[in-house]
Enzyme design. Structure first.
Site, PDB file in Angstrom:
ATOM      1  N   CYS A  95       0.822  -1.215   0.000  1.00 54.53           N
ATOM      2  CA  CYS A  95       0.000   0.000   0.000  1.00 54.53           C
ATOM      3  C   CYS A  95       0.857   1.267   0.000  1.00 54.53           C
ATOM      4  O   CYS A  95       0.445   2.294  -0.541  1.00 54.53           O
ATOM      5  CB  CYS A  95      -0.959  -0.012   1.178  1.00 54.53           C
ATOM      6  SG  CYS A  95      -0.153  -0.124   2.795  1.00 54.53           S
ATOM      7  N   CYS A  97       5.610  48.377   4.074  1.00 58.01           N
ATOM      8  CA  CYS A  97       5.370  49.358   3.008  1.00 58.01           C
ATOM      9  C   CYS A  97       5.426  48.770   1.615  1.00 58.01           C
ATOM     10  O   CYS A  97       5.253  49.481   0.622  1.00 58.01           O
ATOM     11  CB  CYS A  97       6.373  50.514   3.125  1.00 58.01           C
ATOM     12  SG  CYS A  97       8.081  50.015   2.775  1.00 58.01           S
ATOM     13  N   CYS A 129      13.839  39.515   9.921  1.00 53.04           N
ATOM     14  CA  CYS A 129      13.975  39.307  11.361  1.00 53.04           C
ATOM     15  C   CYS A 129      13.195  38.064  11.766  1.00 53.04           C
ATOM     16  O   CYS A 129      11.961  38.022  11.628  1.00 53.04           O
ATOM     17  CB  CYS A 129      13.463  40.535  12.130  1.00 53.04           C
ATOM     18  SG  CYS A 129      13.702  40.375  13.924  1.00 53.04           S
ATOM     19  N   CYS A 166      10.799  38.480  14.972  1.00 50.93           N
ATOM     20  CA  CYS A 166       9.529  39.186  14.808  1.00 50.93           C
ATOM     21  C   CYS A 166       8.392  38.262  14.367  1.00 50.93           C
ATOM     22  O   CYS A 166       7.249  38.722  14.240  1.00 50.93           O
ATOM     23  CB  CYS A 166       9.677  40.319  13.770  1.00 50.93           C
ATOM     24  SG  CYS A 166      10.625  41.736  14.357  1.00 50.93           S
ATOM     25  N   CYS A 181      11.806  50.895   7.359  1.00 53.03           N
ATOM     26  CA  CYS A 181      10.893  50.177   8.263  1.00 53.03           C
ATOM     27  C   CYS A 181      11.659  49.324   9.277  1.00 53.03           C
ATOM     28  O   CYS A 181      11.226  49.186  10.427  1.00 53.03           O
ATOM     29  CB  CYS A 181       9.941  49.296   7.463  1.00 53.03           C
ATOM     30  SG  CYS A 181       8.781  50.232   6.426  1.00 53.03           S
ATOM     31  N   HIS A 229      12.563  48.328  15.011  1.00 54.96           N
ATOM     32  CA  HIS A 229      13.470  47.860  16.044  1.00 54.96           C
ATOM     33  C   HIS A 229      13.927  48.963  16.988  1.00 54.96           C
ATOM     34  O   HIS A 229      14.775  48.723  17.866  1.00 54.96           O
ATOM     35  CB  HIS A 229      14.681  47.171  15.406  1.00 54.96           C
ATOM     36  CG  HIS A 229      14.326  45.848  14.771  1.00 54.96           C
ATOM     37  ND1 HIS A 229      14.036  45.724  13.439  1.00 54.96           N
ATOM     38  CD2 HIS A 229      14.197  44.595  15.306  1.00 54.96           C
ATOM     39  CE1 HIS A 229      13.765  44.455  13.151  1.00 54.96           C
ATOM     40  NE2 HIS A 229      13.849  43.747  14.281  1.00 54.96           N
ATOM     41  N   HIS A 248      -1.821   1.344   7.188  1.00 48.20           N
ATOM     42  CA  HIS A 248      -2.336   1.188   5.822  1.00 48.20           C
ATOM     43  C   HIS A 248      -2.438   2.563   5.175  1.00 48.20           C
ATOM     44  O   HIS A 248      -3.034   3.485   5.733  1.00 48.20           O
ATOM     45  CB  HIS A 248      -3.700   0.509   5.837  1.00 48.20           C
ATOM     46  CG  HIS A 248      -4.287   0.319   4.472  1.00 48.20           C
ATOM     47  ND1 HIS A 248      -3.648  -0.418   3.494  1.00 48.20           N
ATOM     48  CD2 HIS A 248      -5.429   0.794   3.918  1.00 48.20           C
ATOM     49  CE1 HIS A 248      -4.394  -0.406   2.404  1.00 48.20           C
ATOM     50  NE2 HIS A 248      -5.466   0.319   2.634  1.00 48.20           N
TER      51      HIS A 248
END
Length: 937
Positions: free
Chosen positions: A561, A775, A783, A786, A804, A809, A852
């Site tokens: 199987c 953005c 990161c 995060c 950003c 951070h 199975h």
């Protein structure tokens, strides 16, 4: 022209009868014993131009090759009459007299007949009311008769069979019988009696060759007729009458000792007190302290209502036992052939005082040269093979009586030889204490209770406890020495070589080599064709119509199987892995590589896509190659896992690995593999409190169970697995097999795993342009810490542009994070970012339950286009039978796959349908692909 060909193709196969007893040696089945009259069907696939034919023996279900001269062809218009006849000898006797068969086939309805019922030779008057098959599609012709006169009420129906009314008559007055059980009635002026005008009479056993209540064959289990009785009439049975009654599927007999009403219970009717022939009773002849008759032992007494007792037919009555036997000195008889009916050899060892009581015992039929050859798996009909003629026995083997010495032994194989020379050593291995055996002919059945030596007997002797009493039996003692204990008159001492296994039960079978059997003619009826042309997979409704049904998909055999489910998942409805079928091979790859590729392409994948079915013999050939290529010898017969099979298969085909994965943290070269095992975080993901959804937004009604299911999606598991291991895809895969996290049957990290319909691997690719999570500018930093931050889209990978990343951070909660710079091939990217995501689609799921494997396969673009495949959904036959694969549509799983992990966690597990439960709770491997990328392979 095509119509003529169709007519020729529809002609029924020829039928034959075997004309003599045969023993055929088969490489796999061992010795197959055929009897005179066995019905055989010619096999078109096995026709031979020589003097032999491949035929299927319908009585046993086996296929053998037989000389034409040993077969007699059955006319097509007589096949239906012979098919329901169960006794081979009767079947042959019918065919020898075809005029009589044609006469039976043309009998008009209303013809008076005699029918055989109850004991052999017991005939009843009847009238023909129906002739033909009993069920639609059957070719067996039976005769429906209505019983007449005294036989009324002894039938088993009112003319109906399984709810279909074939003719009408009073209840319990109809029987459906084969041709050998009906006989024409004809009035004879010579003696004014009815004569049978159909078949030659069966030979009757010789009179006086059976001691009373000893060697009688098992009685018929047919219902015993119950006589209608009037309570006011005199008792129908008198003291001394012979009667019989059924008890535990056996008919027992005895002598009437009491017949009448019980004291104080006249309203309950008439009871019969019986002195039994066998010790199966529990009545001592009294009722509530009042003695009704004299019974010597309660084991031989029985008290029954008169409705359960019937007069004993003459065919059941025994020869009266010998009274007061006296030992008589007999002279030595001259030698005579063993086959001569006049010879009276003995097989039982008895003290002199019991010698004359055993004069009627006959020797057992001589066994074949290999006495305990394995018979065909189906229980064969008792053989009628005549014993071989051996040299005449010596004078010492003839019946004679010596003062104080045991009775003589029966002649057999080499009486003058030692035990080791005449086969006792071999029999000692086959027969042991506890073996069920038979002796004599007609047989006496019993169990060996002791094996050993007796003074004056050079050969091994067995002490047998018989099933029924024997007048000349003992209680387990011989000449005053006790060897075992048993009830009186049930002990018998016999030379061990004269015992043979109980023919009522099949002999122990030598295990069949199932690997070799898979490639034998046994699988001829389950075969599949070879297809050379490349065959693309079908999709949508066409795929569902082709695959759906029994004997569809890949046939399972011998723990296959894991292989069946994996191949059906990969190739049945998807072409993303077809490149392995066409991968160029080099001479240095070895012969197994090209053989495996040709076998996989032309014997498995192409036939599966063309006809929807592949025989187990094809996959067994692939398993043989896998076993020959590796040091693991278990690929042909042991349980394996799909990942073990796929790794070995791709290594055997010498193809490129499906996946290339690199460790980002260690900056290593990409590692190549064919599958990826998901390793989730050590703490299981718990479903967060979901926002209440409107029922209209969810295809399945949601509940609010007290405990939510632990559910994870494949998308989440893949991301967390890569994140915590620091891994990236070196290149986007065209096919991605993912192994689900499992920890055995008793413990699962998740209650359910949701196979995501699509997975986004864009953020898991190395050296690829990615968008800032905030953005959507070009991401330069990533990161890992995060990922679980609840303030910034929790549960998602985070990458940021330079601006950003700085802002995120600066927060005091994230000042300890260590973001990593994202590498981009070719240096920093300054152009526009189109935001194209790299996604893979789910096309199959392999699941496991109690070792199975089964498969769920997506066969079309619609959400409910799903098929379920099980290579061992059913089975035909026993240990040497065949698995029946099945494919069925299961559109209901599409509704569950459309749920989110939070919605699935709110479902009550008890509400899951069986197919959905297996998919969500027992998933083992999820297969994803990108049809666009597979074009470049």
């Amino acid at each position: 022209m095509s119509g003529a060909q169709d007519h020729k193709r529809r002609q029924p196969p020829k039928m034959y009868l075997v004309v003599s007893n045969l023993k055929i040696q088969d490489q796999l089945e061992g010795t197959i014993r055929l009897l005179r009259g066995n019905l055989c069907q010619e096999q078109e696939g096995g026709r031979s131009r020589g003097d032999q034919l491949w035929v299927k023996v319908l009585d046993y279900g086996c296929m053998v090759k037989i000389d034409k001269q040993l077969l007699i062809e059955v006319p097509t218009d007589l096949t239906g009459l012979l098919e329901p006849v169960s006794d081979p000898e009767s079947r042959l006797n019918l065919l020898i007299n075809p005029k009589q068969l044609y006469r039976l086939a043309a009998l008009p309805l209303g013809t008076p007949l005699y029918v055989q019922m109850g004991q052999p030779g017991e005939l009843a008057e009847a009238e023909l009311r129906y002739r033909g098959p009993l069920t639609r599609g059957s070719t067996a012709v039976l005769f429906g008769v209505q019983l007449k006169d005294s036989a009324v009420g002894r039938g088993n129906s009112n003319g109906s069979y399984k709810g279909h009314q074939l003719f009408t008559c009073p209840e319990a007055s109809a029987l459906f019988l084969p041709a050998n059980q009906i006989k024409l009635r004809r009035w004879s002026r010579a003696n004014d009696d009815h004569h049978i005008n159909a078949l030659p009479p069966q030979p009757q056993p010789p009179i006086g060759n059976i001691i009373a209540r000893t060697a009688e064959s098992s009685p018929s289990l047919a219902p015993v007729p119950v006589l209608a009785r009037n309570p006011s009439s005199p008792p129908p049975f008198q003291v001394g009458h012979r009667v019989c009654f059924p008890l535990e599927d056996t008919v027992h007999g005895g002598e009437v000792r009491f017949c009448g009403a019980l004291p104080g219970r006249t309203s309950t009717g008439v009871f019969v007190g019986i002195l039994l022939d066998n010790a199966v009773g529990n009545w001592d002849g009294s009722y509530k302290g009042e003695k009704l008759c004299s019974i010597s032992s309660s084991l031989y007494g029985c008290l029954l209502p008169i409705s359960k007792v019937s007069p004993e037919p003459r065919s059941r009555r025994h020869t009266p036992p010998l009274q007061n036997p006296k030992p008589v000195l007999k002279p030595t008889l001259p030698p005579a052939p063993v086959s001569s009916p006049a010879s009276t050899p003995k097989i039982a060892l008895m003290p002199p005082q019991l010698l004359s009581a055993k004069l009627a015992l006959k020797p057992p039929p001589l066994p074949s040269p290999k006495p305990f050859m394995k018979p065909h798996p189906l229980p064969p009909t008792p053989p009628t093979i005549k014993p071989q003629t051996l040299p005449s026995p010596t004078a010492t083997d003839q019946p004679q009586l010596l003062n104080g010495s045991p009775g003589p032994l029966s002649p057999g194989r080499g009486d003058g030889l030692d035990a080791e020379e005449n086969g006792d050593a071999g029999l000692e291995v086959e027969l042991e204490v506890g073996s069920m055996v038979e002796v004599n002919d007609p047989p006496l059945f019993g169990v060996i209770r002791w094996i050993g030596r007796i003074i004056g007997v050079s050969q091994l002797v067995s002490g047998i406890e018989l099933d029924q009493e024997l007048t000349a039996g003992t209680d387990g003692s011989y000449l005053g020495e006790r060897h075992f204990r048993c009830p009186a008159n049930k002990g018998l001492f016999v030379k061990l070589r004269n015992c043979r296994r109980d023919s009522r039960f099949p002999a122990p079978e030598t295990p069949v080599n199932q690997v070799e059997r898979c490639n034998s003619i046994a699988f001829a009826e389950w075969g599949s064709e070879r297809v050379e042309e490349h065959t693309p997979p079908v999709q949508g409704d066409e795929a569902r119509d082709m695959y759906q049904g029994w004997k569809r998909g890949i046939q399972g055999h011998l723990n296959s199987c894991y292989l069946d489910a994996s191949l059906f998942s990969l190739f049945s409805c998807c072409s993303s892995v077809d490149w392995v079928l066409l991968w160029p091979s080099n001479p240095s790859d070895g012969p197994h590589c090209s053989q495996a590729q040709d076998l996989l392409r032309c014997e498995i994948v192409n036939p599966l896509r063309r006809f929807g079915y592949v025989c187990a013999s094809k996959t067994m050939a692939l398993r043989r190659l896998l076993e020959a290529e590796s040091s693991d010898t278990g690929f042909t017969n042991q349980e394996k896992d799909p990942e073990e099979f796929l790794n070995k298969l791709f290594q055997l085909l010498r193809v490129e690995p499906l996946l290339k994965i690199r460790s980002v943290t260690q900056n290593q070269q990409p590692q190549e593999c064919h599958l990826y095992q998901l390793f989730p975080p050590s703490v299981p993901l718990s479903p967060s409190s979901p926002v209440p959804l409107s029922p209209s937004l969810c295809p399945i009604p949601l509940s609010s169970p007290a405990v939510l299911m632990r559910v994870a999606s494949v998308q989440t598991l893949l991301e967390t697995s890569f994140l915590h291991a620091g891994l990236k895809f070196a290149e986007a895969p065209s096919c991605l097999p993912l192994l689900m996290p499992r920890f055995g049957k008793d413990f699962k990290m998740f209650d359910a795993i949701l196979p995501s319909l699509t997975i986004d691997i864009t953020d898991l690719l190395d050296d690829t342009l990615r968008q800032c999570s905030i953005c959507q500018a070009v991401a330069e930093w990533e990161c890992l810490e995060c990922y679980d931050d609840l303030d910034i889209t929790p549960g998602r990978l985070k990458q940021y542009c330079h601006t950003c990343n700085t802002q995120v951070h600066i927060h005091k909660k994230r000042q300890s994070h260590s973001p990593c710079q994202v590498g981009v091939a070719g240096g920093p990217w300054t152009g526009p970012l189109h935001g194209t995501r790299q996604r893979l689609s789910l096309f199959a799921v392999t699941c496991i339950e109690t070792s199975h494997y089964v498969s769920f396969v997506k066969h079309g673009p619609r959400p409910n286009d799903w098929l379920f495949f099980d290579s061992m959904a059913d089975r035909e036959g026993g240990e040497n039978g065949f698995n029946i694969p099945q494919v069925r549509a299961c559109p209901e799983v599409g509704r569950y796959l459309s749920l989110s992990a939070e919605e699935l966690g709110r479902l009550d597990p008890a509400s899951l349908r069986e197919s959905a439960r297996r998919l969500l709770c027992d998933s083992y491997m999820c297969l994803y692909h990108s049809p666009e990328l597979s074009l470049y392979k």
